[in-house]
Design an enzyme around this catalytic site. Structure first.
Site, mmCIF file in Angstrom:
data_model
loop_
_atom_site.group_PDB
_atom_site.id
_atom_site.type_symbol
_atom_site.label_atom_id
_atom_site.label_comp_id
_atom_site.label_asym_id
_atom_site.label_seq_id
_atom_site.Cartn_x
_atom_site.Cartn_y
_atom_site.Cartn_z
ATOM 1 N N SER A 93 0.789 -1.242 0.000
ATOM 2 C CA SER A 93 0.000 0.000 0.000
ATOM 3 C C SER A 93 0.817 1.286 0.000
ATOM 4 C CB SER A 93 -0.922 0.028 1.214
ATOM 5 O OG SER A 93 -2.001 -0.845 0.977
ATOM 6 N N LYS A 96 0.246 3.453 -2.871
ATOM 7 C CA LYS A 96 -0.967 4.256 -3.083
ATOM 8 C C LYS A 96 -0.719 5.765 -3.226
ATOM 9 C CE LYS A 96 -3.965 0.833 -0.844
ATOM 10 N NZ LYS A 96 -4.567 0.450 0.441
ATOM 11 N N TYR A 217 -3.158 -2.800 -10.487
ATOM 12 C CA TYR A 217 -3.068 -2.559 -9.040
ATOM 13 C C TYR A 217 -2.262 -3.665 -8.348
ATOM 14 C CZ TYR A 217 -4.452 -2.172 -4.141
ATOM 15 O OH TYR A 217 -4.440 -2.085 -2.776
ATOM 16 N N TYR A 269 -4.411 4.553 7.838
ATOM 17 C CA TYR A 269 -5.743 3.948 7.953
ATOM 18 C C TYR A 269 -6.441 4.389 9.236
ATOM 19 C CZ TYR A 269 -3.433 0.992 4.593
ATOM 20 O OH TYR A 269 -2.716 0.542 3.548
ATOM 21 N N VAL A 287 1.301 -3.648 3.877
ATOM 22 C CA VAL A 287 1.294 -4.942 4.568
ATOM 23 C C VAL A 287 2.548 -5.779 4.287
ATOM 24 C CG1 VAL A 287 -1.223 -5.137 4.833
ATOM 25 C CG2 VAL A 287 -0.120 -6.032 2.766
HETATM 26 N N1 GLN Z 1 -2.003 -5.447 -1.904
HETATM 27 C C1 GLN Z 1 -2.652 -5.181 -0.673
HETATM 28 C C2 GLN Z 1 -4.152 -5.094 -0.868
HETATM 29 O O1 GLN Z 1 -4.570 -4.584 -1.851
HETATM 30 C C3 GLN Z 1 -2.133 -3.905 -0.090
HETATM 31 C C4 GLN Z 1 -2.774 -3.601 1.215
HETATM 32 C C5 GLN Z 1 -1.872 -2.887 2.162
HETATM 33 O O2 GLN Z 1 -0.673 -2.847 2.035
HETATM 34 N N2 GLN Z 1 -2.469 -2.346 3.205
HETATM 35 O O3 GLN Z 1 -4.936 -5.541 -0.053
#
Ligand code: GLN
Length: 457
Positions: A93, A96, A217, A269, A287
């Site tokens: 993430s 993003k 993605y 988050y 993550v």
């Molecule tokens: N690839 C993960 C997802 O789309 C990324 C989520 C994350 O890092 N919080 O769920």
């Protein structure tokens, strides 16, 4: 572990320090003091083993849970690294904010705002949700908003779109980033939740071709980075869009400002409020175990430690960032030293004449403080002299306040003089010629004359 004398440190130091020290072991450098500090911090938190590996992508459960790396990049690209700073992991993430920035850069804020909001959701990152009123994702840091951001990056095919994304991240990191094929395949095979989100967005008219968008993605989340890459990417944001290592402008300042804003409110988050209070830096977690944190104008920080808390944030990553921020005073709402020390000295070279020596970076807050000090004192003098010889930089709001200070004193039957050898504060064309002086002696002499004339009346 990351000692300045080991090869890994010297590699970065030699590249960036000029001139190269011929015998760096003879006396400790300033860089070494910081390096030692980082090593201590990593050693201090090394025993923390709380948290769990992400397991919703099978491939992520195979990483070494003890991995721990920390890198700091200064705003001019100098690196301090410690621990497993060069261990690769998937960006997840942390991609993003960068895809969001790329979308803003390519299609503009209006087009982006039509599809993605900027409100913190307080939801989990993978919540299947859109804003109840606008019917678009609440922000670009939850999966729904991030998938929408991918769809905004121009490209005729998924490959073209992904190439743009990868090039953009690579320009921020200062090296070409590669995909982890196993993680990509693993997530593509199991990503039902994200598929649900993408199809929901299609039903609300946020995007077309959900499968193509998702494929891009999943690929962006699977790009491999190190904590060094994250520090460099963060430093690029800290520098307003210029990669400090390569000197290349990657995007513009307005894009960076918007991106950092959503990182502040939504980057961690449902842990965003805690994070902003305790750490106080725009940041993004993933993550894969990474965190990238940005101290605007000053630093980029990259941390890696794959054991996660219940919100999907790295446990040790959060602890280390918190310690760094507290101990080095990095919270972005900490009042800068300059603004607290704006008045360097106050003295009276002769009765009735008070000199305020200002220094540092004079911004609105610092100038406002100077203004209040003068306001508080002004019963005690007839002529105030503001010496800005030692002011390094001044911005327009501060300039206006200083000019206003002089005018206000005059209106009160006093005088406000400025010692401004370089016309840094009062521009020659502003009609303040009679109150601006090149040297302090000139100003004090003029003050003496004015006092004689006005006190005899
Ligand atoms: N690839 C993960 C997802 O789309 C990324 C989520 C994350 O890092 N919080 O769920």
């Amino acid at each position: 572990m990351g000692h300045p004398h080991d090869r890994r440190f010297r590699r970065s130091a030699v590249r960036l320090l000029t001139p190269v020290r011929s015998a760096p072991w003879l006396d400790p450098t300033m860089a070494e003091l910081v390096q030692r500090y980082l090593d201590q911090l990593v050693a201090e938190y090394a025993p923390v083993g709380d948290g769990a590996l992400a397991d919703y992508i099978p491939e992520l459960t195979t990483v070494d849970p003890t991995g721990f790396g920390l890198t700091i990049s200064s705003s001019d690209g100098f690196l301090y690294e410690s621990g497993d700073a060069r261990t690769e992991f998937t960006i997840q993430s942390i991609s993003k904010p960068f895809t969001y920035a790329l979308a803003l850069d390519r299609v503009g804020q209006q087009a982006v705002d039509a599809k993605i909001g900027v409100e913190p959701s307080g939801d989990a990152f993978n919540e299947i949700s859109v804003d109840e009123h606008t019917k678009i994702p609440k922000n670009p840091m939850i999966n729904a908003g991030a998938i929408a951001a991918v769809s905004l990056v121009p490209g005729a095919t998924p490959d073209e779109r992904f190439a743009q994304i990868r090039d953009f991240y690579s320009a921020c990191a200062g090296r070409p980033l590669e995909i982890d094929e196993d993680v990509y395949r693993s997530e593509k095979a199991t990503g039902s939740r994200n598929r649900a989100i993408a199809y929901m967005l299609t039903s609300f008219g946020v995007l077309d071709e959900p499968d193509d968008v998702l494929d891009v993605y999943f690929r962006q989340c699977s790009l491999r980075v190190t904590s060094v890459d994250l520090a460099r990417m963060a430093a690029t944001l800290a520098r307003g869009g210029i990669n400090p290592q390569t000197g290349r402008r990657v995007t513009g300042a307005p894009v960076v400002q918007r991106t950092l804003s959503v990182m502040v409110t939504c980057g961690m988050y449902n842990g965003a409020g805690d994070w902003v209070s305790a750490v106080g830096m725009p940041a993004k977690s993933g993550v894969g175990g990474g965190i990238a944190a940005v101290l605007p104008g000053q630093l980029g920080i990259g941390v890696y430690s794959p054991l996660l808390d219940g919100r999907g944030n790295s446990v040790r990553g959060v602890l280390v960032c918190r310690a760094l921020s507290e101990r080095l005073g990095l919270h972005f709402l900490t009042v800068g030293r300059e603004s607290r020390a704006t008045i360097r000295a106050v003295y009276e070279p002769r009765p009735g004449v008070r000199v305020y020596e200002l220094h540092g970076d004079l911004m609105f807050a610092g100038a406002e403080k100077a203004l209040r000090t003068v306001d508080r004192d002004c019963g005690e003098f007839a002529v105030g002299v503001f010496d800005v010889t030692r002011v390094d930089t001044i911005n327009d709001p501060a300039r206006e306040l200083l000019a206003g200070m002089s005018t206000t004193l005059r209106a009160a039957g006093k005088q406000g003089y400025v010692v401004d050898p370089d016309s840094a504060v009062v521009r020659p064309d502003r009609g303040f010629d009679d109150v601006v002086f090149r040297t302090l002696d000139d100003a004090v002499a003029a003050a003496g004359e004015w006092l004689r004339d006005n006190q005899s009346r």
